[in-house]
Design a protein around this motif. Structure first.
Motif, short mmCIF file in Angstrom:
data_model
loop_
_atom_site.label_atom_id
_atom_site.label_comp_id
_atom_site.label_asym_id
_atom_site.label_seq_id
_atom_site.Cartn_x
_atom_site.Cartn_y
_atom_site.Cartn_z
N TRP A 22 30.74 37.58 40.46
CA TRP A 22 31.36 38.82 40.92
C TRP A 22 31.87 38.66 42.35
O TRP A 22 32.95 39.14 42.70
N LEU A 23 31.10 37.95 43.18
CA LEU A 23 31.53 37.73 44.56
C LEU A 23 32.74 36.80 44.63
O LEU A 23 33.54 36.91 45.54
N ASP A 24 32.86 35.90 43.67
CA ASP A 24 33.97 34.95 43.67
C ASP A 24 35.25 35.51 43.05
O ASP A 24 36.33 34.98 43.29
N MET A 25 35.14 36.55 42.23
CA MET A 25 36.33 37.04 41.54
C MET A 25 37.24 37.84 42.49
O MET A 25 36.79 38.43 43.45
N LYS A 26 38.52 37.79 42.18
CA LYS A 26 39.51 38.53 42.96
C LYS A 26 39.89 39.78 42.18
O LYS A 26 40.24 39.70 41.01
N ASP A 27 39.78 40.91 42.83
CA ASP A 27 40.21 42.16 42.20
C ASP A 27 40.65 43.13 43.28
O ASP A 27 40.48 42.89 44.46
#
Length: 99
Positions: A22-27
């Motif tokens: 979740w910390l690595d995903m881009k949104d």
């Protein structure tokens, strides 16, 4: 759960791997810096409450725990508001303004 819900997400983390993903995903729901700060403050506050429960035999309710996390995040943003990455976080973070 209350922290992620206030940030605009509707899921829980059942593993450390899912939290890291979740910390690595881009949104566009929440800025990465705010997510990192929320995780850091949550872990810090949980560790302090865990130690208080083990060593002082005191307990804390979830709303009080969340208020502590909220206050820690606000203080961290306020202390760094002059830095580029932190400049707009207080305004962008809707859930901080609910308390």
């Amino acid at each position: 759960m209350l922290v992620t819900r206030r940030m605009g997400y509707s899921f829980l983390f059942h593993t450390l791997t899912s939290l890291i993903e979740w910390l690595d995903m881009k949104d566009s729901t929440c800025p990465l810096m705010l997510r990192r700060l929320a995780v850091d403050c949550t872990i810090n506050r949980l560790w302090i409450k865990r130690n208080a429960r083990l060593h002082n035999i005191t307990s804390t309710t979830p709303p009080i725990l969340f208020k502590g996390i909220d206050r820690l995040i606000r203080n961290a943003i306020s202390a760094r508001r002059g830095r580029r990455k932190f400049r707009n976080l207080m305004r962008l973070c809707k859930w901080l303004n609910r308390f």
